[in-house]
Design a protein around this motif. Structure first.
Motif, PDB file in Angstrom:
ATOM      1  N   CYS A   3       0.832  -1.207   0.000  1.00 50.17           N
ATOM      2  CA  CYS A   3       0.000   0.000   0.000  1.00 50.17           C
ATOM      3  C   CYS A   3       0.866   1.257   0.000  1.00 50.17           C
ATOM      4  CB  CYS A   3      -0.928   0.008   1.210  1.00 50.17           C
ATOM      5  SG  CYS A   3      -2.305  -1.128   1.070  1.00 50.17           S
ATOM      6  N   SER A  38       0.779   3.892  -2.974  1.00 51.63           N
ATOM      7  CA  SER A  38       0.426   5.293  -2.744  1.00 51.63           C
ATOM      8  C   SER A  38       1.551   6.219  -3.205  1.00 51.63           C
ATOM      9  CB  SER A  38       0.089   5.533  -1.279  1.00 51.63           C
ATOM     10  OG  SER A  38       1.230   5.370  -0.460  1.00 51.63           O
ATOM     11  N   ALA A  88      -1.174  10.937  -2.766  1.00 49.73           N
ATOM     12  CA  ALA A  88      -0.544   9.837  -2.034  1.00 49.73           C
ATOM     13  C   ALA A  88      -1.255   9.589  -0.708  1.00 49.73           C
ATOM     14  CB  ALA A  88       0.933  10.146  -1.795  1.00 49.73           C
ATOM     15  N   SER A 133      -4.317  10.393   0.063  1.00 48.65           N
ATOM     16  CA  SER A 133      -5.682   9.917  -0.194  1.00 48.65           C
ATOM     17  C   SER A 133      -5.688   8.427  -0.520  1.00 48.65           C
ATOM     18  CB  SER A 133      -6.305  10.695  -1.355  1.00 48.65           C
ATOM     19  OG  SER A 133      -6.393  12.058  -1.041  1.00 48.65           O
ATOM     20  N   VAL A 134      -4.751   7.990  -1.341  1.00 46.01           N
ATOM     21  CA  VAL A 134      -4.679   6.570  -1.689  1.00 46.01           C
ATOM     22  C   VAL A 134      -4.315   5.747  -0.458  1.00 46.01           C
ATOM     23  CG1 VAL A 134      -3.381   4.876  -3.043  1.00 46.01           C
ATOM     24  CG2 VAL A 134      -4.210   6.965  -4.120  1.00 46.01           C
ATOM     25  N   MET A 135      -3.411   6.256   0.385  1.00 46.18           N
ATOM     26  CA  MET A 135      -3.047   5.519   1.599  1.00 46.18           C
ATOM     27  C   MET A 135      -4.237   5.420   2.546  1.00 46.18           C
ATOM     28  SD  MET A 135      -0.544   3.871   2.629  1.00 46.18           S
ATOM     29  CE  MET A 135      -0.224   2.951   4.089  1.00 46.18           C
ATOM     30  N   CYS A 180      -6.493   2.791   1.196  1.00 45.16           N
ATOM     31  CA  CYS A 180      -5.924   1.464   1.428  1.00 45.16           C
ATOM     32  C   CYS A 180      -6.140   1.022   2.876  1.00 45.16           C
ATOM     33  CB  CYS A 180      -4.437   1.520   1.129  1.00 45.16           C
ATOM     34  SG  CYS A 180      -3.866   0.246   0.046  1.00 45.16           S
TER      35      CYS A 180
END
Length: 68
Positions: A16, A20, A49, A51-53, A56
């Motif tokens: 993750c 990210s 980055a 937001s994606v983390m 996840c």
């Protein structure tokens, strides 16, 4: 929680983080592609980055209890 589950969780968290970071670099590249200044492109990449983390971690919070 078993050792195997902890190892899988650590591997998934590592993936993750890498995913990210890759998404952040893509966000930075897209921002530079539309001629954004470097400081603004860095902030856009950071927002992507993080937001994606966050996404996840939210998915992991749903999936990990199902693995028991």
């Amino acid at each position: 929680m078993t050792v195997q589950l902890l190892v899988v969780l650590m591997l998934v968290l590592g993936m993750c983080i890498l995913f990210s970071a890759l998404a952040g670099l893509i966000g930075f590249g897209i921002a530079r592609l539309v001629n954004a200044p470097v400081n603004r492109a860095i902030s856009w990449g950071g927002i992507v980055a993080f937001s994606v983390m966050t996404l996840c971690i939210a998915v992991l919070a749903i999936v990990v209890p199902l693995m028991r």
